[in-house]
Structure formats: structure tokens, C-alpha cells
Motif scaffolding. Structure first.
Motif, PDB file in Angstrom:
ATOM      1  N   ASP A 402     -31.213   0.892 -18.209  1.00  0.00           N
ATOM      2  CA  ASP A 402     -29.803   1.136 -18.444  1.00  0.00           C
ATOM      3  C   ASP A 402     -29.041  -0.154 -18.126  1.00  0.00           C
ATOM      4  OD1 ASP A 402     -27.249   2.019 -18.456  1.00  0.00           O
ATOM      5  OD2 ASP A 402     -27.474   3.435 -16.787  1.00  0.00           O
ATOM      6  N   GLY A 404     -25.936  -0.539 -17.752  1.00  0.00           N
ATOM      7  CA  GLY A 404     -24.737  -0.244 -16.950  1.00  0.00           C
ATOM      8  C   GLY A 404     -24.807  -0.817 -15.542  1.00  0.00           C
ATOM      9  N   PRO A 405     -25.839  -0.458 -14.768  1.00  0.00           N
ATOM     10  CA  PRO A 405     -25.913  -0.975 -13.396  1.00  0.00           C
ATOM     11  C   PRO A 405     -25.920  -2.493 -13.337  1.00  0.00           C
ATOM     12  CG  PRO A 405     -27.445   0.829 -13.677  1.00  0.00           C
ATOM     13  CD  PRO A 405     -26.887   0.529 -15.034  1.00  0.00           C
ATOM     14  N   GLU A 407     -24.358  -4.571 -15.252  1.00  0.00           N
ATOM     15  CA  GLU A 407     -22.959  -4.948 -15.408  1.00  0.00           C
ATOM     16  C   GLU A 407     -22.191  -4.701 -14.105  1.00  0.00           C
ATOM     17  OE1 GLU A 407     -20.327  -3.939 -19.221  1.00  0.00           O
ATOM     18  OE2 GLU A 407     -20.712  -2.216 -17.935  1.00  0.00           O
ATOM     19  N   ALA A 408     -22.470  -3.537 -13.500  1.00  0.00           N
ATOM     20  CA  ALA A 408     -21.741  -3.162 -12.290  1.00  0.00           C
ATOM     21  C   ALA A 408     -22.071  -4.099 -11.139  1.00  0.00           C
ATOM     22  CB  ALA A 408     -22.069  -1.719 -11.913  1.00  0.00           C
ATOM     23  N   ILE A 409     -23.355  -4.449 -11.007  1.00  0.00           N
ATOM     24  CA  ILE A 409     -23.746  -5.335  -9.894  1.00  0.00           C
ATOM     25  C   ILE A 409     -23.185  -6.739 -10.138  1.00  0.00           C
ATOM     26  CG2 ILE A 409     -25.700  -6.354  -8.641  1.00  0.00           C
ATOM     27  CD1 ILE A 409     -25.449  -3.367  -8.140  1.00  0.00           C
ATOM     28  N   GLN A 410     -23.217  -7.189 -11.393  1.00  0.00           N
ATOM     29  CA  GLN A 410     -22.636  -8.495 -11.713  1.00  0.00           C
ATOM     30  C   GLN A 410     -21.160  -8.536 -11.328  1.00  0.00           C
ATOM     31  OE1 GLN A 410     -23.380  -9.096 -15.855  1.00  0.00           O
ATOM     32  NE2 GLN A 410     -25.141 -10.421 -15.472  1.00  0.00           N
ATOM     33  N   ALA A 411     -20.490  -7.422 -11.590  1.00  0.00           N
ATOM     34  CA  ALA A 411     -19.047  -7.372 -11.348  1.00  0.00           C
ATOM     35  C   ALA A 411     -18.703  -7.468  -9.872  1.00  0.00           C
ATOM     36  CB  ALA A 411     -18.460  -6.095 -11.945  1.00  0.00           C
ATOM     37  N   THR A 412     -19.679  -7.217  -8.978  1.00  0.00           N
ATOM     38  CA  THR A 412     -19.361  -7.302  -7.553  1.00  0.00           C
ATOM     39  C   THR A 412     -19.443  -8.727  -7.041  1.00  0.00           C
ATOM     40  OG1 THR A 412     -21.645  -7.043  -6.824  1.00  0.00           O
ATOM     41  CG2 THR A 412     -20.374  -5.027  -7.154  1.00  0.00           C
ATOM     42  N   TYR A 422     -31.170  -5.639  -7.421  1.00  0.00           N
ATOM     43  CA  TYR A 422     -30.430  -4.395  -7.195  1.00  0.00           C
ATOM     44  C   TYR A 422     -30.245  -3.541  -8.444  1.00  0.00           C
ATOM     45  CZ  TYR A 422     -29.683  -5.204  -2.346  1.00  0.00           C
ATOM     46  OH  TYR A 422     -29.906  -5.336  -1.001  1.00  0.00           O
ATOM     47  N   ALA A 423     -30.220  -4.161  -9.612  1.00  0.00           N
ATOM     48  CA  ALA A 423     -29.956  -3.372 -10.809  1.00  0.00           C
ATOM     49  C   ALA A 423     -31.185  -3.222 -11.693  1.00  0.00           C
ATOM     50  CB  ALA A 423     -28.821  -4.006 -11.609  1.00  0.00           C
ATOM     51  N   PRO A 426     -34.907  -1.692  -9.235  1.00  0.00           N
ATOM     52  CA  PRO A 426     -34.972  -0.259  -8.925  1.00  0.00           C
ATOM     53  C   PRO A 426     -35.243   0.603 -10.156  1.00  0.00           C
ATOM     54  CG  PRO A 426     -33.051  -1.248  -7.916  1.00  0.00           C
ATOM     55  CD  PRO A 426     -33.633  -2.274  -8.821  1.00  0.00           C
TER      56      PRO A 426
END
Lengths: 500, 264
Positions: A402, A404-405, A407-412, A422-423, A426
Motif C-alpha cells: 500500500d 499510503g503509509p 506517503e504518510a511516513i514521508q510527510a512526517t 517504517y512503511a 512492516p
């Protein structure tokens, strides 16, 4: 109206005639090309196979007609059934074409059912199916089957203690026949009477002329137990005595004494050994001492089973090791960047598919030539297949992650490495672990088969036992394979369940 | 203060997702971006933290040029910008706590974080964030064991532990039903009002926009077609609404819509 009807009947008869000449032709002309081709090819192939079987049954006959008579004589049921079937299909096929034109009714599947029935009859004959033999010969299979199913008699044995005593016999009789052996008090002791005699011989008609009858007296043996008698010839060959095909066995009385008559056996003596010779009679008594020993088949099976499990493990580890980098090259989502990467992707995929489509058994044959018989060849074979199979599975796992994760981890504000840890990881670990464990399971199962062609492991042992007709030893191997596979199956299912 | 100047984005396949978009957002604002699916809302939000590289234009945030930042600088900027997604984008197989802690990655030593070690303060912070969104007791559950609303709250907690000055929310309630939508937007509003966090949020439903927005921009085919204040949006006419959403659009009450819309 009547005219059209007449025309219609004429046309439909014409189509039926076409189908009568060449089955399926009418249907093809009618536009039902697929149906026509299937009918045509099945009837033609049925006919050809039928002719082949007739020729085969009457292969010593000069011409086809004689061959046909011969095969009708040998296999009346088969021949007549196929002829009836073929005629029925032929007529139905013409009828099918006729009805289709006349009533516009599309044919059903009855004709295909009949086709399958005729193929079934042909198949029955070609594959030599014989239920009669299967039932009448069943008792013959019982012995090996029971040994394979319950082989444990061969697995362990009790330690045996042998006590024996010997006495000399002169043959043929002459001067100075040997006397009785010296008796040691408390030790087993035998003597024979007389101490000389003639061996059994063959006459001109190969009939046995029985030799001298000796009486063997025994003392100080274990009471109430079996005693076997052995003959030892002058050059030291030992063989168990038989009398008219049966082994000579006697039993001691309550004092440990026995007495038995034996006929001197037939021995083929080389001409150079003609003359007076000293033979020996030996009485042996074997008694279990209670200690249990593990027999070779069990020992070997266990060691080979361990070898097999490790073969599977090593092949899986090598497979994982090479499959991980390859899987990244075979993942479309990672490789669709440019035409270069896309080319690498397609090449990797193609190679993986080719390697995967070659059975490990064939890899094993190559590896045996390469590195010789033994587990290493098996490991090579399994590794090749594992790399290809795991590479494909891993790459599919990568393709299905996926985004999505990520993108989300990059955004942090995470770094690349953190994003992967982390993305991506897992999401990858569960399928990776699952596929790898499953592969190990498959590899252990496969390595038993690999052994059959010389790839080491338990399969190697199994095939040796089968060739020696040692069904009990083979049974032990079969049991261990079944137990190991069942256990691994359970363990791998359990691990996979937890991870997914 | 966020300034977006002449921002354009053209994808490789030639799609022009954004054309000359310019606007300003004052600190502490709750800016809602409205527009049809495909109008460029998601692209716009992702350009602000450069998850998508803009083709042209500039983004200035508190005087810093986001578009010119190198990767180290960009990570520093990103860690001050929380992001919330329509599909939550949690790592489903990881625990809720680990998902929240991922928000601290920008602050932690990369080496320690790789072997899964976080400072105690960060773990405290993560629990605190979960407490604020009311799911502290779910910390040890796997993310995919939670309901949609709970997962989005984990997403908010992940943004919260970043200690953000700005939150980008891409259709945060489009996958949720209207009751949950109010609850989620409530959290965003609270963060906006209590911690003065600037919120940029794309939304679909007009009544949610009217309730939460302090200012609004409308996108259509990658262009800004509407700008309004809180008062403007309250007075918004069907005509203006149709300018943004297209002629065929009707004014729909959020109550009649339930989730499942794709974002643009």
C-alpha cells in the motif's frame, strides 16, 4: 410456403449428407465451426486410435482384416462397444446437422456425452485397466502393504547371545576318524555318531543320493529352547542345515540335552578338494538377552530424515538469499520508471518463469551430473527452483504494498531509510515470512522426491530399500516422511497464520 | 503565514492538475479547499509539503522557501507539518502506538529509530496524543483492528506528536459517516483553536465547510475559482456553488451523503 419448406428439407438433407461423409462438415458449413471442428477431430482421432488398437492386438496377422478378427476374438466387448459408439456418434452427428438446418434447433450436448463415453472406453483399453486382476491379486499385495504400514518389527531388535558347540566329521570315511570333542564341564557340548560318513550326492539324473545319517547329541545347552544346526565345510563356509527343504531345528529338554538325526548335506566340492576332508557340525542356540538395539534401517532413516530437513532448510535459505534482490528487479511498481528498468523487469520475469517451470526433479538430474550424487545435488536443484518461486512471490508481495503509509511516513519528515523501515518493511515481512516458511515446507517434501534421482536425503534411502524389496525398511522411511511432512505442514501453517 | 505563488503542476502523462494557483493562509486559519474530484485538491495539499514536486511556482512558509529547500531542510519543514489522509494511511500491521510514534521520526536519531528505539519522552508524547483523541486504551492494538473513525483518530494523533504548526488534511472525513465526520473535524477545530495550528483541509460537503471553515478556496480544473471568508461561505449561493462544482451539481446536505467518495 411449401416451396420454402421443400427447399429447407433439401438443404437440411444436404447438410446431413455432408456430415455423413465427413463428421462435423455439415456443422462447419452451417457456421457452427467450433462444434464442427470438435466433432470432426474427435471422431477422426477416435477412429485412428481404434485402428491402432486393432493393429496392436492383431500385430502378428498379415492384413488388417485378419487383425480385426484376431482382436475381436481377444477383446470382443471392447471392439463391439467402440463400433456401436462410433456408429451412434456418426448418425447423431448427421442428425444434428439435419435438425439444425431444418428446425433451426441448436444441437444439445448429448452427442458430446457419447463422445466422452467412447473416449472412456478407449482409455480403459489403452491404459490396461483390469479390475479383475486388481481384486484377485489383492492378497499378493497384502504382505508388502502390511509391512509398509507397520514396519516397526524391523526398527528394533533384542540383543542376541549365541552359544555353540562343534563336532568334527570325516568324509568320506577312512582311517582315524575324529574322536569325540573334549568335554568341558558346564559348557555346551555336542558329539556325533558316527564321526565319519558320506556327503549327499547327485546322480546322473540330478537326483539326490542321500548321505550318511548322523546322530547329534547335545548337552549343557539352555533348557527348553530352540537349537539350530549348522554345517561348516573344510574351507570354513557356514550354512544352516536343511533337511528336505526345511531348516533343521530341535529343542532341548529340561536338562538342556538334545538328540537329533541329520543326513549329511550335499556339497559341491571343487575337484582339487577331493579326498578326505574334515567337516564340522555346529549346534547354535540364540537367546535374547533383553537389551534393545536399534536396527540399521531406523538409524539410517533418522539420519537421512535429518539430512532431508536440513537440505530443505539450506535450499530455502539460499532461495531467500537470492530471491530478495531478484524480487526487487521483478516488481513492476519499482521497475516501471524508465524503459531500461522495464526491460530489466521483463527479462527478470521471463528468466524466473523459465526456471520455475522446470521441475526440481529435472534440476536434480542436471545437478547430479554436475556435483555428483548426494545431498548437495539436491540442494542445488531445490535452490534453483526456490529462487524462481520465491522471487515471483516476493515481487508480487512488493507490487501489492500500500503506497499510503509510505506517503504518510514521508510527510512526517522521515529519512529514506526510516521510510523503508517504517512503511515498507512492516508491509513486506508478513508475506515474506509466510512465503519462506511455506517454501521450506515444500522443499522438505520435494527433497524426498529429489532423493529418488540421487539427490541425497531420505528419498535416496527409500528407493534403495524398495529396490531391495525390503518393505519393512521402506515402510520405516515412509512413516518418517509422512510424520515429518505432517509436522512441518502444521508448524508452517501455524507460523503463517500468526504472521498474516 | 503560508504563501502560495503561481503554483502549477503538470503530471508526466500531461495532466495539468494545478494552474497558477496563488493564495495566502494566515497563521491560525482553518482553510477549507473545496472542489470536485479531480479538481486538484489532493495535488495542491501534497505540493505544500512536496510529497508531489510542483512544476512551477513558489511556496513560502514563515519566510522559508519550501520549494527551494534541499532534502535535509525539507525534512525539517515537513516535521512541522502534520498530514491526515482520507484512507488514514496507517501501517495496518503495526501497533497503534508504533503508528503514532512514526510521527516523531523527523525528530529522532535515524539509527535508533531504525531498531525501533524511541526516547521515553516521545513515548509519553504518543500516549498523550492518543489520550487527546480518546483512544489511549487502544495503544497496543494492531491498527487494522480499529474502526475507521478510530483509525483516523490515530492519524490525527500521529500528526499531533509532530508538534505541528500546520496540518494538511486531505479529505479526512470522506471515508467516514457524517456523525464521525463531525467528531474528526471537531478534533481539528480544537487543535486549530487551542494550539493555534493552521489547518488546510479539503472537504466535499458544503455544510461541513460552513461549520468549520474560517476561509475557503474553491478549485476547478486546477484553478482557483472561488475565495471566501467564513461569512462569504455562509452566504454562498447555489450559483457560486455550481461555479465550483459544475452545472450538474446540486446543493447536497451532508446528512444524505455517506462516505466512500474518492478524493481528487
Amino acid at each position: 410456403m411449401a416451396e420454402t419448406k421443400g427447399k429447407n428439407t433439401g438443404r437440411s438433407l444436404l447438410h446431413a449428407l455432408f456430415s455423413l461423409i465427413l463428421p462435423g462438415l455439415g456443422q462447419i458449413i452451417l457456421g457452427e465451426i467450433q462444434r464442427g471442428i470438435i466433432l470432426m477431430s474427435s471422431i477422426v482421432s477416435m477412429g485412428l486410435i481404434f485402428i491402432w488398437r486393432i493393429e496392436l492386438a492383431g500385430r502378428h496377422e498379415p492384413n488388417f482384416l485378419d487383425a480385426f478378427h484376431k482382436s475381436l476374438e481377444l477383446k470382443p466387448v471392447f471392439i463391439s462397444l467402440v463400433i456401436i459408439g462410433l456408429i451412434a456418434i456418426w448418425i447423431l452427428n448427421a442428425l444434428d446437422a439435419y435438425l439444425h438446418t431444418k428446425k433451426g434447433r441448436r444441437g444439445g450436448f448429448n452427442i458430446f456425452f457419447l463422445v466422452i463415453v467412447v473416449f472412456f472406453i478407449l482409455g480403459w483399453e489403452i491404459s490396461e485397466i483390469n479390475p479383475y486382476k486388481m481384486i484377485t491379486k489383492a492378497p499378493e499385495a497384502l504382505t508388502p502393504l502390511s509391512r509398509v504400514l507397520w514396519p516397526w518389527k524391523a526398527a528394533i531388535a533384542h540383543k542376541m547371545e549365541t552359544v555353540s558347540a562343534r563336532a568334527a566329521v570325516l568324509s568320506p570315511c577312512g582311517e582315524n576318524p575324529p574322536g569325540r570333542p573334549k568335554e568341558v564341564p558346564g559348557k555346551p557340548y555336542i558329539y556325533v555318531e558316527p564321526t565319519c560318513g558320506e556327503l549327499s550326492k547327485l546322480d546322473k539324473n540330478n537326483k539326490i543320493i542321500e548321505g550318511t545319517t548322523l546322530t547329534v547329541f547335545g548337552k549343557n545347552f539352555k533348557p527348553n529352547s530352540e537349537v539350530n544346526l549348522w554345517w561348516i565345510d573344510p574351507i570354513g563356509n557356514e550354512f544352516r542345515l536343511r533337511q528336505r527343504g526345511e531348516y533343521v531345528v530341535t529343542k532341548t529338554d529340561s536338562q538342556g540335552n538334545f538328540k537329533i538325526k541329520i543326513i549329511m548335506p550335499y556339497r559341491l566340492m571343487p575337484p582339487s578338494a577331493e579326498g578326505k576332508q574334515i567337516h564340522h557340525v555346529e549346534a547354535r542356540q540364540q537367546t535374547p538377552t533383553g537389551a534393545v538395539v536399534i536396527n540399521d534401517p531406523l538409524k539410517l532413516t533418522i539420519s537421512r530424515m535429518i539430512e532431508t530437513i536440513f537440505m530443505g532448510m539450506m535450499a530455502t535459505i539460499f532461495g531467500i538469499f537470492f530471491a530478495i534482490p531478484i524480487s526487487f528487479l521483478a516488481a513492476r511498481n519499482l521497475m516501471s520508471g524508465s524503459w531500461i528498468t522495464l526491460t530489466i523487469y521483463y527479462m527478470t520475469r521471463t528468466v524466473l518463469n523459465i526456471v520455475r517451470s522446470i521441475e526440481p526433479l529435472i534440476w536434480a538430474l542436471i545437478a547430479v551430473v554436475w556435483v555428483g550424487l548426494g545431498p548437495f545435488a539436491g540442494i542445488i536443484a531445490l535452490s534453483f527452483h526456490s529462487v524462481a518461486a520465491l522471487g515471483k512471490l516476493y515481487s508480487e508481495a512488493i507490487e501489492s504494498i500500500d503506497p499510503g503509509p509510505i506517503e504518510a511516513i514521508q510527510a512526517t519528515g522521515a529519512t529514506h531509510l526510516q521510510t523503508i523501515m517504517y512503511a515498507v518493511v512492516p508491509q513486506m515481512i508478513p508475506p515474506f515470512v509466510s512465503f519462506s516458511i511455506y517454501r521450506w515446507d515444500i522443499n522438505v517434501r520435494m527433497s524426498t522426491v529429489i532423493g529418488l534421482v540421487g539427490g541425497g536425503g531420505i528419498g535416496f534411502l527409500l528407493v534403495q530399500y524398495i529396490r531391495l524389496l525390503d518393505y519393512r525398511a521402506a515402510g520405516i522411511a515412509v512413516w518418517f516422511i509422512a510424520l515429518t511432512v505432517a509436522m512441518l505442514d502444521y508448524v508452517s501453517a501455524e507460523i503463517r497464520r500468526r504472521f498474516v | 503565514m503560508l504563501v502560495v505563488e503561481n503554483l502549477s503542476k503538470t503530471y508526466e502523462d500531461g495532466t495539468r492538475a494545478l494552474r497558477n494557483v496563488s493564495f495566502e493562509v494566515k497563521d491560525g486559519e482553518f482553510l477549507v479547499i473545496i472542489g470536485l474530484s479531480g479538481s486538484g485538491k489532493s495535488t495542491l495539499l501534497r505540493c505544500i509539503n512536496r510529497l508531489i514536486e510542483p512544476t512551477e511556482g513558489r511556496i513560502l512558509w514563515d519566510g522559508e522557501d519550501v520549494t527551494a529547500a534541499d532534502s535535509a531542510h525539507l525534512r525539517e519543514i515537513r516535521r512541522k507539518i502534520g498530514m491526515i489522509f482520507q484512507h488514514f494511511n496507517l501501517v495496518k500491521r503495526s501497533s497503534v502506538l508504533k503508528n503514532v510514534l512514526a510521527g516523531r521520526l523527523g525528530y529522532t536519531n535515524p539509527i535508533w529509530s531504525i531498531i525501533n528505539r524511541f526516547p521515553t519522552e516521545d513515548i509519553e508524547l504518543a500516549y498523550e496524543a492518543l489520550r487527546q483523541v480518546g483512544i489511549e486504551e487502544k495503544a497496543d492494538k494492531r491498527a487494522d483492528e480499529l474502526s475507521g473513525g478510530q483509525q483516523q483518530r490515530v492519524g490525527i494523533a500521529r500528526a499531533l506528536v509532530q508538534d505541528p504548526k500546520m496540518i494538511l488534511a486531505d479529505e479526512p472525513v470522506a471515508s467516514l459517516d457524517p456523525v464521525l465526520a463531525h467528531s474528526i473535524l471537531g478534533y481539528l477545530e480544537k487543535m486549530n483553536q487551542e494550539r493555534k495550528i493552521t489547518v488546510l483541509c479539503s472537504l466535499h460537503y458544503l455544510d461541513l465547510v460552513q461549520k468549520y471553515a474560517t476561509s475557503v478556496i474553491g478549485l476547478r480544473d486546477g484553478q482557483v475559482v472561488y475565495r471566501g471568508t467564513r461569512e462569504d461561505i455562509r452566504r454562498m449561493t447555489d450559483r457560486e456553488f455550481k461555479d465550483i462544482y459544475g452545472e450538474e451539481a446540486e446543493r447536497v446536505s451532508a446528512g444524505t451523503l455517506t462516505g466512500g467518495r474518492e478524493n481528487g
